[in-house]
Design a protein around this motif. Structure first.
Motif, PDB file in Angstrom:
ATOM      1  N   VAL A 105      -4.258  45.581  39.566  1.00 33.46           N
ATOM      2  CA  VAL A 105      -2.795  45.638  39.626  1.00 33.46           C
ATOM      3  C   VAL A 105      -2.321  45.096  40.970  1.00 33.46           C
ATOM      4  N   GLY A 106      -1.116  44.530  40.956  1.00 33.39           N
ATOM      5  CA  GLY A 106      -0.515  44.020  42.175  1.00 33.39           C
ATOM      6  C   GLY A 106       0.987  43.874  41.998  1.00 33.39           C
ATOM      7  N   PRO A 107       1.727  43.791  43.110  1.00 35.53           N
ATOM      8  CA  PRO A 107       3.176  43.657  43.022  1.00 35.53           C
ATOM      9  C   PRO A 107       3.644  42.216  42.861  1.00 35.53           C
ATOM     10  N   GLY A 108       2.780  41.250  43.144  1.00 37.24           N
ATOM     11  CA  GLY A 108       3.185  39.843  43.162  1.00 37.24           C
ATOM     12  C   GLY A 108       3.365  39.379  44.592  1.00 37.24           C
ATOM     13  N   GLY A 109       2.739  38.237  44.929  1.00 37.18           N
ATOM     14  CA  GLY A 109       2.770  37.783  46.309  1.00 37.18           C
ATOM     15  C   GLY A 109       3.286  36.382  46.508  1.00 37.18           C
ATOM     16  N   HIS A 110       3.836  35.759  45.457  1.00 39.78           N
ATOM     17  CA  HIS A 110       4.300  34.374  45.572  1.00 39.78           C
ATOM     18  C   HIS A 110       5.791  34.295  45.260  1.00 39.78           C
ATOM     19  N   HIS A 111       6.533  33.679  46.178  1.00 46.06           N
ATOM     20  CA  HIS A 111       7.983  33.633  46.075  1.00 46.06           C
ATOM     21  C   HIS A 111       8.444  32.914  44.806  1.00 46.06           C
ATOM     22  N   THR A 112       7.767  31.849  44.419  1.00 49.83           N
ATOM     23  CA  THR A 112       8.216  31.101  43.243  1.00 49.83           C
ATOM     24  C   THR A 112       8.036  31.904  41.961  1.00 49.83           C
ATOM     25  N   TYR A 268      -4.819  22.710  49.649  1.00 48.57           N
ATOM     26  CA  TYR A 268      -4.058  23.897  49.241  1.00 48.57           C
ATOM     27  C   TYR A 268      -4.243  25.071  50.187  1.00 48.57           C
ATOM     28  N   LEU A 269      -5.471  25.558  50.316  1.00 52.34           N
ATOM     29  CA  LEU A 269      -5.687  26.807  51.033  1.00 52.34           C
ATOM     30  C   LEU A 269      -5.535  26.670  52.544  1.00 52.34           C
ATOM     31  N   LEU A 270      -6.078  25.607  53.127  1.00 53.08           N
ATOM     32  CA  LEU A 270      -6.008  25.480  54.584  1.00 53.08           C
ATOM     33  C   LEU A 270      -4.564  25.386  55.081  1.00 53.08           C
ATOM     34  N   PRO A 271      -3.687  24.624  54.449  1.00 49.15           N
ATOM     35  CA  PRO A 271      -2.287  24.643  54.888  1.00 49.15           C
ATOM     36  C   PRO A 271      -1.646  26.040  54.792  1.00 49.15           C
ATOM     37  N   ILE A 272      -1.988  26.805  53.755  1.00 52.17           N
ATOM     38  CA  ILE A 272      -1.457  28.168  53.624  1.00 52.17           C
ATOM     39  C   ILE A 272      -1.996  29.061  54.733  1.00 52.17           C
ATOM     40  N   TYR A 273      -3.302  28.979  54.990  1.00 52.02           N
ATOM     41  CA  TYR A 273      -3.913  29.800  56.037  1.00 52.02           C
ATOM     42  C   TYR A 273      -3.314  29.477  57.409  1.00 52.02           C
ATOM     43  N   LYS A 274      -3.027  28.190  57.647  1.00 53.01           N
ATOM     44  CA  LYS A 274      -2.420  27.808  58.923  1.00 53.01           C
ATOM     45  C   LYS A 274      -0.991  28.330  59.025  1.00 53.01           C
ATOM     46  N   LYS A 275      -0.216  28.183  57.968  1.00 53.83           N
ATOM     47  CA  LYS A 275       1.188  28.591  57.990  1.00 53.83           C
ATOM     48  C   LYS A 275       1.331  30.088  58.248  1.00 53.83           C
ATOM     49  N   PHE A 276       0.479  30.883  57.605  1.00 51.05           N
ATOM     50  CA  PHE A 276       0.599  32.338  57.720  1.00 51.05           C
ATOM     51  C   PHE A 276      -0.362  32.936  58.749  1.00 51.05           C
ATOM     52  N   LYS A 277      -0.941  32.075  59.587  1.00 50.38           N
ATOM     53  CA  LYS A 277      -1.773  32.499  60.718  1.00 50.38           C
ATOM     54  C   LYS A 277      -2.920  33.412  60.279  1.00 50.38           C
ATOM     55  N   SER A 291      -8.219  25.461  68.111  1.00 53.75           N
ATOM     56  CA  SER A 291      -6.984  26.033  67.583  1.00 53.75           C
ATOM     57  C   SER A 291      -7.000  25.964  66.066  1.00 53.75           C
ATOM     58  N   ALA A 292      -6.063  26.667  65.433  1.00 58.73           N
ATOM     59  CA  ALA A 292      -5.983  26.643  63.978  1.00 58.73           C
ATOM     60  C   ALA A 292      -5.725  25.230  63.462  1.00 58.73           C
ATOM     61  N   ASP A 293      -4.955  24.448  64.215  1.00 57.22           N
ATOM     62  CA  ASP A 293      -4.644  23.088  63.775  1.00 57.22           C
ATOM     63  C   ASP A 293      -5.862  22.177  63.782  1.00 57.22           C
TER      64      ASP A 293
END
Length: 365
Positions: A105-112, A268-277, A291-293
């Motif tokens: 179960v989960g509440p949902g984690g994606h804005h779209t 997909y994943l690396l840009p998300i990981y960078k954006k959300f630190k 650095s993360a970049d």
């Protein structure tokens, strides 16, 4: 230590639903034959690179062509469902699979996904999840009730609700396991999801973000368990990782980067990981001053993914256990290898048959 597969899935965006469905069923068969224990199927509605909006369809179909795998939707996003209807469907499917089913179960984690269902932000969802669970638990008791909450209305019919003649009420409660397992995933450190899981005696599933984060997941869950009067057991903890096994380290790295694993992370994943630190813990573990970049596929293959020969992957897992303590199941994240499934299927087989027996023999319970 057991092995499982977390089938989000990370598919390439041009794949059709039919391609993803067929791949999912074949992947379940590969895992079943290789000796995997669990097959977890994600639920998302608007994400082109995680496109399974109906995990129960995959689960029911895959269960019919496998023998031993346990399945779970991971997770049903409760605010996006009518909870009474979902409770009946879950109970019904759990009985069809006769013990080869548990629930995420989960509440949902994606804005779209939230926008699709009429919500403007994710902060509206956790309270709806709690109320949905309250209703679902009442439905599974199969006793008459009426419920009118802040978000939902529901009930269960009893003898006083007959429409002038007796109606036999279907027995669609949960398969009679004791207790029926429910699981929750988490990524961030000091996760509220891990606290929520511990308070309700749900099993924890940790998406890896570094040693400190993994320790935090265990401590948060186990503390909440004890405070709620439950006994935390390390065998209930599942950890999700990227894994690729081949004859030698160089070949495993080449196959991982050039295949679906590399595609998912690069696009997909690396840009998300960078954006959300989310890379800080991973970089800290590596001991590399970047650095993360600056994180790229080569860094991930060397320092993050469990990538290499069976001996190397075994050593990496054992080194992690030494730092964080043992856990019960390592779940491999699936990645789209539809165009050439042989290398990834070989990796899954070698992981289950060459790596896991060695880890299980050398890691303390």
């Amino acid at each position: 230590m057991k092995c499982g597969l977390f089938h989000t899935p990370y598919n390439q965006p041009q794949r059709t639903p039919k391609q993803i469905f067929d791949w999912s069923i074949e992947l379940a068969q590969i895992c079943d034959k290789a000796g995997f224990s669990d097959f977890l199927v994600g639920e998302h509605y608007t994400l082109a690179l995680e496109n399974i909006p109906m995990p129960e369809a995959i689960i029911a179909s895959a269960a019919m062509v496998t023998e031993k795998l346990r399945f779970a939707p991971m997770a049903h996003l409760l605010p996006y469902h009518d909870p009474a209807t979902l409770a009946i469907r879950i109970g019904w499917l759990s009985q069809v699979l006769e013990g080869r089913y548990y629930l995420g179960v989960g509440p949902g984690g994606h804005h779209t996904d939230a926008i699709l269902h009429g919500f403007e932000n994710l902060s509206q969802l956790p309270a709806r999840q709690i109320e949905a669970l309250t209703i679902m638990e009442k439905v599974w008791q199969e006793e008459p009730f009426r419920f009118a909450g802040d978000f939902y209305r529901a009930g269960f019919p009893g003898p006083d609700d007959m429409p002038g003649y007796d109606v036999t009420i279907a027995k669609n409660g949960l398969w009679k396991e004791s207790p029926f397992e429910i699981a929750v995933t988490a990524l961030s450190a000091n996760s509220n999801s891990m606290k929520f899981a511990g308070e309700r005696n749900y099993s924890p599933i940790s998406f890896f973000g570094g040693v400190d984060q993994m320790i935090s997941h265990w401590e948060t869950w186990s503390t909440a368990m004890r405070e709620a009067g439950f006994t935390p057991e390390r065998e209930r903890l599942r950890v999700c990782r990227e894994v690729f096994v081949a004859d030698n380290d160089a070949e495993a790295k080449r196959r991982a980067i050039s295949g679906g694993l590399g595609y998912s992370w690069e696009h997909y994943l690396l840009p998300i990981y960078k954006k959300f630190k989310l890379l800080d813990g991973i970089i800290k573990d590596s001991g590399v001053d970047i650095s993360a970049d600056e994180v790229d596929m080569d860094f991930l293959a060397e320092h993050v993914w469990l990538c290499g020969s069976s001996e190397t992957v075994t050593q990496k897992i054992e080194a992690l256990v030494d730092k964080v303590g043992p856990w019960g199941m390592l779940c491999i994240n699936s990645h789209d290898n539809i165009d050439d499934m042989a290398p990834a299927n070989e990796s899954l087989q070698r992981f289950a048959q060459e790596v896991m027996p060695k880890v299980g023999a050398s890691v303390p319970a």
